[in-house]
Design a protein around this motif. Structure first.
Motif, PDB file in Angstrom:
ATOM      1  N   MET A   1     -13.446  34.045 -20.168  1.00 22.33           N
ATOM      2  CA  MET A   1     -14.211  33.226 -19.225  1.00 22.33           C
ATOM      3  C   MET A   1     -13.234  32.940 -17.967  1.00 22.33           C
ATOM      4  O   MET A   1     -12.104  31.778 -18.186  1.00 22.33           O
ATOM      5  CB  MET A   1     -15.342  32.847 -19.165  1.00 22.33           C
ATOM      6  N   LEU A   2     -13.486  33.604 -16.499  1.00 23.40           N
ATOM      7  CA  LEU A   2     -13.014  32.675 -15.995  1.00 23.40           C
ATOM      8  C   LEU A   2     -13.128  31.334 -15.593  1.00 23.40           C
ATOM      9  O   LEU A   2     -14.540  31.023 -15.262  1.00 23.40           O
ATOM     10  CB  LEU A   2     -13.054  33.464 -14.694  1.00 23.40           C
ATOM     11  N   ALA A   3     -12.122  30.111 -15.081  1.00 28.08           N
ATOM     12  CA  ALA A   3     -12.228  29.513 -14.603  1.00 28.08           C
ATOM     13  C   ALA A   3     -13.002  28.967 -13.392  1.00 28.08           C
ATOM     14  O   ALA A   3     -12.503  29.394 -12.873  1.00 28.08           O
ATOM     15  CB  ALA A   3     -10.972  28.548 -14.796  1.00 28.08           C
ATOM     16  N   ARG A   5     -12.179  27.272  -9.764  1.00 28.84           N
ATOM     17  CA  ARG A   5     -11.185  26.914  -9.228  1.00 28.84           C
ATOM     18  C   ARG A   5     -11.263  25.178  -8.552  1.00 28.84           C
ATOM     19  O   ARG A   5     -12.178  25.354  -8.001  1.00 28.84           O
ATOM     20  CB  ARG A   5     -10.812  27.780  -8.490  1.00 28.84           C
ATOM     21  N   GLN A 127      -6.573  41.055  -3.703  1.00 28.79           N
ATOM     22  CA  GLN A 127      -6.760  39.576  -3.891  1.00 28.79           C
ATOM     23  C   GLN A 127      -5.230  38.529  -2.749  1.00 28.79           C
ATOM     24  O   GLN A 127      -5.605  37.366  -2.780  1.00 28.79           O
ATOM     25  CB  GLN A 127      -5.798  39.741  -5.014  1.00 28.79           C
ATOM     26  N   HIS A 267     -16.834  24.733 -16.687  1.00 27.52           N
ATOM     27  CA  HIS A 267     -15.236  25.299 -17.497  1.00 27.52           C
ATOM     28  C   HIS A 267     -14.559  25.725 -16.527  1.00 27.52           C
ATOM     29  O   HIS A 267     -13.945  26.130 -15.389  1.00 27.52           O
ATOM     30  CB  HIS A 267     -15.586  27.412 -17.687  1.00 27.52           C
ATOM     31  N   ARG A 269      -9.237  24.555 -16.091  1.00 28.24           N
ATOM     32  CA  ARG A 269      -8.387  24.317 -16.521  1.00 28.24           C
ATOM     33  C   ARG A 269      -8.244  23.262 -16.502  1.00 28.24           C
ATOM     34  O   ARG A 269      -7.974  22.622 -15.787  1.00 28.24           O
ATOM     35  CB  ARG A 269      -7.519  25.635 -15.647  1.00 28.24           C
TER      36      ARG A 269
ATOM     37  N   MET B 114      -9.416  38.176 -11.067  1.00 27.02           N
ATOM     38  CA  MET B 114      -8.693  37.147 -10.282  1.00 27.02           C
ATOM     39  C   MET B 114      -9.141  35.660 -10.829  1.00 27.02           C
ATOM     40  O   MET B 114     -10.091  35.390 -10.083  1.00 27.02           O
ATOM     41  CB  MET B 114      -9.243  37.820  -9.121  1.00 27.02           C
ATOM     42  N   GLY B 115      -7.792  34.573 -10.973  1.00 22.89           N
ATOM     43  CA  GLY B 115      -8.019  33.544 -11.142  1.00 22.89           C
ATOM     44  C   GLY B 115      -7.553  33.162 -12.494  1.00 22.89           C
ATOM     45  O   GLY B 115      -7.174  34.385 -13.711  1.00 22.89           O
ATOM     46  N   TRP B 116      -8.345  31.782 -13.005  1.00 17.58           N
ATOM     47  CA  TRP B 116      -8.066  31.538 -14.325  1.00 17.58           C
ATOM     48  C   TRP B 116      -8.509  31.509 -15.427  1.00 17.58           C
ATOM     49  O   TRP B 116      -9.979  31.417 -15.595  1.00 17.58           O
ATOM     50  CB  TRP B 116      -7.549  30.069 -14.677  1.00 17.58           C
ATOM     51  N   ASN B 117      -7.793  32.049 -16.535  1.00 14.46           N
ATOM     52  CA  ASN B 117      -8.559  32.744 -17.754  1.00 14.46           C
ATOM     53  C   ASN B 117      -7.748  32.489 -19.210  1.00 14.46           C
ATOM     54  O   ASN B 117      -6.446  32.137 -18.916  1.00 14.46           O
ATOM     55  CB  ASN B 117      -8.601  34.031 -17.502  1.00 14.46           C
ATOM     56  N   GLU B 118      -8.490  31.866 -20.318  1.00 10.95           N
ATOM     57  CA  GLU B 118      -7.867  31.547 -21.523  1.00 10.95           C
ATOM     58  C   GLU B 118      -7.164  33.400 -22.114  1.00 10.95           C
ATOM     59  O   GLU B 118      -7.361  34.118 -21.923  1.00 10.95           O
ATOM     60  CB  GLU B 118      -8.374  31.460 -22.325  1.00 10.95           C
ATOM     61  N   PHE B 136      -4.767  28.746 -20.425  1.00 10.11           N
ATOM     62  CA  PHE B 136      -5.113  29.339 -19.274  1.00 10.11           C
ATOM     63  C   PHE B 136      -4.011  29.653 -18.730  1.00 10.11           C
ATOM     64  O   PHE B 136      -2.764  28.927 -18.609  1.00 10.11           O
ATOM     65  CB  PHE B 136      -5.968  28.134 -18.126  1.00 10.11           C
ATOM     66  N   TYR B 138      -2.427  33.017 -15.264  1.00 11.29           N
ATOM     67  CA  TYR B 138      -3.878  33.274 -13.659  1.00 11.29           C
ATOM     68  C   TYR B 138      -3.209  34.894 -13.758  1.00 11.29           C
ATOM     69  O   TYR B 138      -1.955  35.388 -13.891  1.00 11.29           O
ATOM     70  CB  TYR B 138      -2.577  32.777 -12.130  1.00 11.29           C
ATOM     71  N   GLU B 158     -10.385  37.350 -23.305  1.00 13.78           N
ATOM     72  CA  GLU B 158     -11.741  37.582 -22.606  1.00 13.78           C
ATOM     73  C   GLU B 158     -12.615  37.572 -21.471  1.00 13.78           C
ATOM     74  O   GLU B 158     -12.752  36.942 -20.186  1.00 13.78           O
ATOM     75  CB  GLU B 158     -13.132  36.604 -23.296  1.00 13.78           C
TER      76      GLU B 158
END
Lengths: 270, 199
Positions: A1-3, A5, A127, A267, A269, B114-118, B136, B138, B158
């Motif tokens: 899952m995207l964090a 920001r 982006q 969630h 980082r 687009m962004g930070w994921n694990e 994490f 990018y 995921e």
């Protein structure tokens, strides 16, 4: 899952060689905050997810100063860097990308020439193109605007340009939708009513925009403490929160804010 | 020397800065001939599949041969996708070094991701030494790689579904995320990669 920001924003006055970071209140009254590269390195170590540099002087002769700032920052800071202020053409954007920036943010230029969003998105990807919207509540209702209920009464959200000096009569929600269609990758949404006030994000504004588009909204303007950030993530669909003053003047560190958010179920980082 | 392939698309400045920051010598390469004294090759990149393959076309034979001879290779984002046979994003062919295809992310999630994921580590490799599950990274991409042989998968992420975020096979490594934009953990991956040069 995207964090979610956390994004510190550096308003840069580029009248001095290395630039200097300043912060205003409701788009006025300027206060000194530090040197761009030094603050960037500190925020990077503190786990900022991205850093935004806004050229508040936005004049052509200062463009080289911003290029040099980004060149220097990108040697030691390895997270996405976003640059805005005075980008009017694909050529301006290219110069910024070639100095090491990953994204540009467009405000006035996008409103004056919406096709610029498309050009940048087509050449560098969605982006890389953030559209910044400076919105202010307008309580004098007029036809064709998206009207929202707020505790202070019904209003719509009006876009302004030139750093808040000029109002456009454009509806912020409608403009965000159009920017998305044109290829924007993020909407950086600043509440002019809240900017620099420490009173918290404008949740009605953030909801109005984020409920109507699919691309991420970065909430901006009014962050005074970590609770405000928690609130904007819990009560709106914002994907990111931008803050300046609370980080610049050492009131809270980004790391502390992120720890607090994590503890409260967001969630992030770390 | 690490050769960074400049095929006119990606942001090569970031990867160069990151490699120099960890003390490696780099060279931005615009012609296949300049690969002759490379110890390792990196294909960075953002952009579309067909444009990337078009830009890489002059390098294809040389890079394919060098990889076969055992040169260390790292593909980043589009540089990973280029290793596969085909992509839904375009009509051209990839290098086909890793059998498999590149398909679009599912409709029910944010595209581009687009962004930070694990990441979740799927096998032990040098590339991911010092990296833990749930670290994490990018990401910026709309398509993802589906290798035929699941043994190459080093990590997954995921985003609606499990996507392949890192692969390794012999001298070949590739990541869907951008290590050069992923803070200290990203630098660690680059360090692991260049560490292999001395192996």
């Amino acid at each position: 899952m995207l964090a979610k920001r956390i994004i510190p924003c550096l308003d840069c006055d580029l009248a001095v060689p290395e630039g200097r970071v300043v912060k205003g209140v409701e788009f006025k009254q300027i206060r000194y905050a530090g040197i761009p590269w030094k603050l960037s390195e500190k925020y990077y170590k503190d786990k900022a997810d991205e850093i935004i540099f806004l050229d508040i002087t936005a004049s052509h002769d200062r463009r080289d100063t911003m290029t040099n700032v980004i060149k220097k920052v990108s040697k030691n800071v390895f997270i996405p860097l976003t640059v805005g202020g005075g980008i009017h053409s694909l050529k301006d954007a290219k110069t910024v990308f070639h100095s090491g920036a990953d994204k540009v943010t467009l405000n006035t230029a996008a409103i004056k020439n919406p096709q610029l969003i498309k050009e940048i998105a087509e050449n560098y990807g969605s982006q890389a193109c953030v559209v910044a919207i400076d919105a202010k509540r307008n309580y004098s209702l007029s036809r064709g605007k998206e009207i929202y209920e707020t505790p202070k009464g019904e209003c719509w959200f009006e876009c302004s340009i030139y750093g808040g000096r000029e109002f456009t009569g454009m509806d912020a929600v409608a403009w965000a939708k159009e920017a998305q269609e044109l290829g924007a990758g993020d909407i950086m949404l600043t509440s002019m009513d809240r900017d620099g006030t420490y009173n918290g994000f404008d949740l009605e504004l953030t909801n109005a925009v984020s409920e109507n588009i699919q691309i991420p909204v970065i909430a901006s303007g009014g962050c005074g403490n970590p609770k405000h950030i928690l609130e904007v993530f819990k009560e709106t669909k914002a994907q990111g929160a931008l803050a300046a003053s609370i980080f610049h003047y050492n009131e809270y560190s980004i790391l502390d804010v992120k720890k607090y958010l994590k503890k409260n179920g967001i969630h992030v980082r770390l | 020397m690490i050769a960074i392939i400049d095929y006119g698309m990606g942001n090569i400045y970031s990867i160069r800065n990151a490699l120099e920051n960890i003390g490696s010598k780099t060279k931005v390469v615009t012609k296949p001939h300049d690969l002759k004294d490379a110890d390792a090759i990196i294909i960075p990149g953002v952009g579309s599949f067909d444009n990337t393959m078009k830009g890489l076309q002059p390098f294809e034979e040389k890079i394919t041969n060098l990889i076969e001879e055992g040169i260390l290779f790292l593909g980043i984002c589009m540089g990973m996708q280029a290793l596969f046979n085909k992509s839904e994003e375009g009509i051209g062919s990839g290098f086909g070094i890793i059998p498999g295809k590149v398909i679009r992310l599912p409709d029910n999630v944010l595209v581009p991701q687009m962004g930070w994921n694990e990441i979740r580590i799927r096998k032990e490799t040098m590339l991911l030494e010092g990296i833990e599950n749930k670290d994490f990274f990018y990401f910026v991409h709309s398509y993802h790689c589906v290798p035929e042989n699941r043994d190459v998968i080093a990590a997954t992420t995921e985003h609606g579904i499990d996507i392949v975020s890192a692969i390794t096979r012999d001298n070949i490594s590739a990541v869907q995320f951008h290590p050069e934009k992923s803070g200290e953990k990203g630098l660690r991956i680059l360090k692991n990669f260049i560490g292999c040069i001395k192996c």
